[in-house]
Scaffold this active site. Structure first.
Site, PDB file in Angstrom:
ATOM      1  N   HIS A 104      -1.028 -29.732  37.563  1.00  0.00           N
ATOM      2  CA  HIS A 104      -0.279 -30.873  38.113  1.00  0.00           C
ATOM      3  C   HIS A 104      -1.074 -32.157  37.916  1.00  0.00           C
ATOM      4  CE1 HIS A 104       3.169 -28.958  39.983  1.00  0.00           C
ATOM      5  NE2 HIS A 104       2.378 -28.017  40.440  1.00  0.00           N
TER       6      HIS A 104
ATOM      7  N   HIS B 298      -5.438 -30.775  46.150  1.00  0.00           N
ATOM      8  CA  HIS B 298      -4.103 -31.369  46.246  1.00  0.00           C
ATOM      9  C   HIS B 298      -4.159 -32.893  46.318  1.00  0.00           C
ATOM     10  CE1 HIS B 298      -2.609 -27.343  46.580  1.00  0.00           C
ATOM     11  NE2 HIS B 298      -3.316 -27.129  47.672  1.00  0.00           N
ATOM     12  N   MET B 299      -5.110 -33.415  47.064  1.00  0.00           N
ATOM     13  CA  MET B 299      -5.253 -34.874  47.164  1.00  0.00           C
ATOM     14  C   MET B 299      -5.690 -35.455  45.824  1.00  0.00           C
ATOM     15  SD  MET B 299      -4.675 -37.096  49.536  1.00  0.00           S
ATOM     16  CE  MET B 299      -4.415 -38.768  48.950  1.00  0.00           C
ATOM     17  N   SER B 300      -6.370 -34.647  45.009  1.00  0.00           N
ATOM     18  CA  SER B 300      -6.787 -35.089  43.672  1.00  0.00           C
ATOM     19  C   SER B 300      -5.592 -35.589  42.878  1.00  0.00           C
ATOM     20  CB  SER B 300      -7.434 -33.930  42.900  1.00  0.00           C
ATOM     21  OG  SER B 300      -8.575 -33.463  43.553  1.00  0.00           O
ATOM     22  N   ASP B 301      -4.509 -34.855  42.958  1.00  0.00           N
ATOM     23  CA  ASP B 301      -3.284 -35.196  42.246  1.00  0.00           C
ATOM     24  C   ASP B 301      -2.688 -36.497  42.789  1.00  0.00           C
ATOM     25  OD1 ASP B 301      -0.940 -35.148  40.840  1.00  0.00           O
ATOM     26  OD2 ASP B 301      -0.088 -33.417  41.850  1.00  0.00           O
TER      27      ASP B 301
END
Length: 335
Positions: free
Chosen positions: A305, A281-284
């Site tokens: 995403h 999620h932090m990748s996005d």
């Protein structure tokens, strides 16, 4: 004017939110069309309109097409304000954390405080505890400090949660976050609102037991028990090493507390096994900062995403080379 097809990729709100943020930061106007065209209820919904309204107010923008159900939006930004107190009520359980992700880059080194009212712990969005345990910690690693205060939790469908964003300051540095390294500790928050407290206890116990099947590490999960707020439960976990990785899971009717805890722990272990710099999620969310500060990171999973986000960023930031190297982990770097 930058032209954006709103049905690209998953065709979700992330296209709009990323476009709003980068438009305000770069001063480049955009037109987005076919907004959520592939969805059952196409066009702008209240949560999306809330993001448009707030960013518009922050940068004195002009807009056309910002109404419920609209499938086309024109947005022309002006200079971002340097100070002020702003309040935005989504009026539904729409995610305030997704709106926070959109506006935080705009208030860095400005004397601005923002109060958001809506959903703090809702599906398909980072939980408010993820924002505090993971998102803020990653920002510290790239030179930015800030405060996200939880005043009241809001769950689907009632919403009514309240958070405050303030004191975001920092220079923003070129960064490289490419490995998790040795796990030093795992922290977490297991919460329950207006439901029996044993649910939070069972979520925490289940998560800890699952983690300890794979890791010999100290696990410290605190309990947040609240009454008088919208009903709901959830758990957020964060692993700390050279970097920070997180995961979360929300309760729902018919879903056992043990399943909620195990679900969050399982996702965290899956991402940790990649030894990436940040979780899926932090990748996005980190892509935008990498593009602004010429950063490099590895992400546990290249989600749809994230792929969509990378393409939108390329449209606004054309003076730098943005590379996405697929794999598990994948690499995102800006030259």
């Amino acid at each position: 004017m930058i032209e954006i097809d709103g049905s690209f990729g998953e065709g979700g709100g992330e296209i709009l939110r990323t476009s709003l943020t980068l438009s305000a930061l770069t001063g480049k106007p955009f037109r987005i069309y076919n907004i959520r065209a592939k969805r059952k209820n196409p066009g702008l919904q209240r949560q999306h309109l809330s993001a448009v309204k707030l960013v518009k107010e922050l940068c004195n923008a002009e807009s056309k097409g910002d109404y419920l159900g609209s499938q086309e939006l024109v947005f022309i930004p002006h200079e971002i304000k340097n100070e002020g107190d702003f309040t935005l009520d989504v009026t539904t359980a729409g995610s305030v954390t997704l709106i926070a992700v959109s506006v935080i880059p705009l208030i860095i080194n400005r004397n601005i405080k923002i109060r958001l009212i809506g959903g703090t712990d809702v599906p398909k969005s980072p939980t408010i505890d993820y924002m505090r345990l993971v998102y803020l910690e990653i920002l510290k690693k790239i030179g930015i400090q800030g405060e996200i205060k939880l005043i009241k939790r809001g769950h689907y469908p009632r919403g009514g949660g309240i958070i405050e964003l303030s004191n975001f300051k920092g220079k923003g540095e070129e960064f490289e976050i490419v490995e998790m390294g040795k796990i030093e500790e795992i922290k977490g928050i297991s919460h329950v609102s207006s439901l029996p407290s044993h649910i939070a206890e069972r979520q925490a116990k289940s998560a800890e037991e699952f983690i300890k099947k794979f890791l010999s590490v100290n696990v410290n999960i605190s309990l947040d028990i609240r009454q008088g707020e919208s009903e709901g439960t959830g758990i957020t976990l964060a692993a700390y090493g050279k970097s920070v990785m997180g995961s979360d899971s929300l309760g729902q009717k018919g879903k056992r507390a043990e399943k909620v805890g195990e679900e969050a722990a399982s996702k965290l272990i899956e991402d940790l096994k990649t030894n990436a710099g940040v979780d899926r999620h932090m990748s996005d969310m980190l892509m935008l900062y990498a593009s602004l500060y010429e950063g490099k990171f590895t992400g546990a999973m290249l989600t749809m995403h994230a792929r969509t986000n990378a393409e939108i960023i390329r449209k606004f930031i054309q003076d730098r080379k943005i590379e996405v190297i697929e794999g598990k982990p994948f690499t995102f770097k800006v030259l």
